[in-house]
Design a protein around this motif. Structure first.
Motif, short mmCIF file in Angstrom:
data_model
loop_
_atom_site.label_atom_id
_atom_site.label_comp_id
_atom_site.label_asym_id
_atom_site.label_seq_id
_atom_site.Cartn_x
_atom_site.Cartn_y
_atom_site.Cartn_z
N LEU A 75 2.24 -13.68 -4.77
CA LEU A 75 1.03 -13.51 -4.95
C LEU A 75 0.65 -12.27 -5.04
N LEU A 76 0.64 -11.13 -4.29
CA LEU A 76 0.28 -10.07 -4.08
C LEU A 76 0.91 -9.11 -5.38
N PHE A 100 -4.77 -7.91 -7.34
CA PHE A 100 -3.85 -7.27 -6.31
C PHE A 100 -3.12 -5.99 -6.90
N SER A 101 -2.24 -5.93 -7.56
CA SER A 101 -1.20 -5.06 -8.42
C SER A 101 -1.27 -4.60 -9.67
N THR A 102 -1.29 -3.38 -10.19
CA THR A 102 -1.35 -2.78 -11.43
C THR A 102 -0.21 -2.21 -11.62
N PHE A 103 0.93 -2.84 -12.73
CA PHE A 103 1.89 -2.25 -12.75
C PHE A 103 1.99 -1.78 -14.08
N PHE A 105 -3.11 -1.16 -6.14
CA PHE A 105 -3.09 -1.87 -4.82
C PHE A 105 -4.70 -2.27 -4.62
N GLU A 106 -5.19 -3.17 -4.82
CA GLU A 106 -6.09 -3.64 -4.66
C GLU A 106 -6.20 -4.38 -3.36
N GLN A 155 0.89 -1.22 -0.01
CA GLN A 155 0.21 0.21 -0.10
C GLN A 155 0.58 1.28 0.23
N ALA A 156 1.59 1.18 1.41
CA ALA A 156 2.86 2.49 0.99
C ALA A 156 3.61 2.71 -0.50
#
Length: 417
Positions: free
Chosen positions: A82-83, A88-91, A161-162, A49-50
């Motif tokens: 996994l994260l 969960f993550s969009t790069f 980030f979800e 998240q940070a």
């Protein structure tokens, strides 16, 4: 089908799988949902998240620091893996222009001046001014500099980030550890006991979606046995196919009662010889799926037909996917069942998909089923001749339609039955 069942399938790589052997049986490691593991998952989620707005490279450095010298570094690394997945993550690559084009233009401008730190800054400024005019928005030299290699993985930006709950992340980790068992499966025998027909259909659709080589026996009253060939049963070991087999497990968790046995091929750590292993699992496993349960209807065509049927004045009741027709090595699941108060029933299958392979398979299923209580609603827009099929050469009753299926046309067939 692919659109409806599009799911995130990031799993753990082999080097992050943790398991032990109990004789021939393999036992994957699972993390209990306790205070300690929840704390680990929470720290990782907060780190991601940070990191939003920063680069992947900086995030990876922070993850390494979090691992430290702890003996549980592989667990942390697995959770972080996994994260990092698209669930969960969009790069994204952030650049004022495609990085490849940007590099080409910078190098072309640089060739016009003698090399120096000052000329480098001058080149960046000049290109920034050009792009500002072309793109009609202000581009700064620093944006050009950052965009030059923005397409490298480590330079991509975490734009979204979800965050899952810590418990959800731990459940996903445990599922992935079990999925890893199937990477080296030679075959799997799956018994899906008597369940709701909709559960069967969802399972069979995922089998089709993942392209698994499956032989199906049984019926809806007693259950089905699926014999699935695994990657090591092929002429050449196919890890990609093993991943497809592992991807089926979350779909299976939507089925209420089932059990499976997998035969595994593994190399002995000391002798290097290939040995057989075994893995068993059942519906009481406690694993949690992240796959969606499926949509109510496969297409707008079916949904529209249901709406029109509800407005039709008829005693015939329309039921959704409640019958399964066993055929040799497979199963056919008609779209609807039509039930009359006097006890008469008919099955309705809508054939509106145009691909020749699909039409050939559907035609073969209908012929193998040999049912005279089956109504086929076929789109006139299909090129049946090109597909080499003739549905008139079956025992099914036929209804033809153009843009939408009319309840009146189906009722006409029912009246003549």
């Amino acid at each position: 089908v692919r659109e409806e069942y599009r799911v995130s399938n990031r799993m753990l790589p082999s080097e992050l799988l943790l398991h032990r052997y109990n004789g021939e049986a393999i036992v994957p490691k699972r993390l209990p949902i306790n205070t300690g593991n929840i704390a680990i998952a929470t720290d990782l989620i907060q780190l991601f998240q940070a990191a939003k707005g920063g680069t992947r490279g900086e995030l990876n450095r922070q993850l390494q620091e979090l691992e430290g010298e702890d003996t549980d570094y592989r667990i942390k690394r697995g959770l972080a893996h996994l994260l990092n997945g698209d669930a969960f993550s969009t790069f994204e690559t952030i650049s004022p222009l495609d990085p490849g084009d940007l590099r080409q233009r910078v190098f072309a401008l640089s060739a016009q001046v003698s090399p120096s730190s000052q000329s480098t800054q001058s080149t960046l400024q000049k290109l920034a001014d050009i792009l500002t005019q072309e793109l009609e928005r202000e581009i700064l030299p620093e944006q050009v500099r950052q965009g030059l290699y923005a397409d490298l993985s480590e330079n991509q930006i975490l734009t979204n980030f979800e965050a899952p709950s810590p418990e959800a992340l731990l459940h996903r980790y445990n599922l992935s550890q079990v999925q890893g068992v199937f990477y080296r499966a030679s075959h799997v025998t799956l018994n899906a006991h008597r369940n709701d027909p909709g559960e069967y259909k969802l399972l069979f659709r995922y089998v089709k979606l993942f392209g698994l080589m499956t032989y199906i026996e049984g019926d809806a009253d007693h259950g089905f046995t699926l014999t699935i060939d695994g990657p090591t049963s092929l002429f050449k070991l196919n890890t990609h196919y093993g991943l497809k087999l592992a991807m089926l497990l979350p779909a299976l968790l939507h089925v209420t009662r089932w059990d499976l046995t997998a035969t595994l091929q593994r190399k002995d750590a000391y002798s290097g010889k290939v040995q057989s292993g075994r893995f068993t699992l059942n519906s009481d496993c406690g694993l949690v799926t992240h796959y969606p349960p499926g949509k109510t209807y496969d297409s707008m065509l079916e949904a529209g037909f249901v709406d029109r049927w509800a407005k039709a004045k008829t005693e015939w009741q329309l039921e959704r996917e409640v019958d399964l027709i066993p055929i040799p090595g497979s199963v056919m699941i008609p779209d609807f069942r039509l039930v009359h108060p006097d006890g008469r029933t008919f099955l309705l299958e809508i054939v509106g998909y145009w691909r020749p392979e699909y039409l050939k398979k559907k035609f073969a299923q209908v012929r193998q089923a040999g049912r005279d209580d089956l109504i086929l609603a076929i789109s006139e827009r299909l090129n049946l001749e090109k597909a080499g099929v003739n549905f008139n050469d079956t025992s099914a009753r036929l209804v033809w339609f153009k843009d939408q299926l009319s309840p009146k046309a189906v009722l006409s067939v029912l009246e003549d039955a």
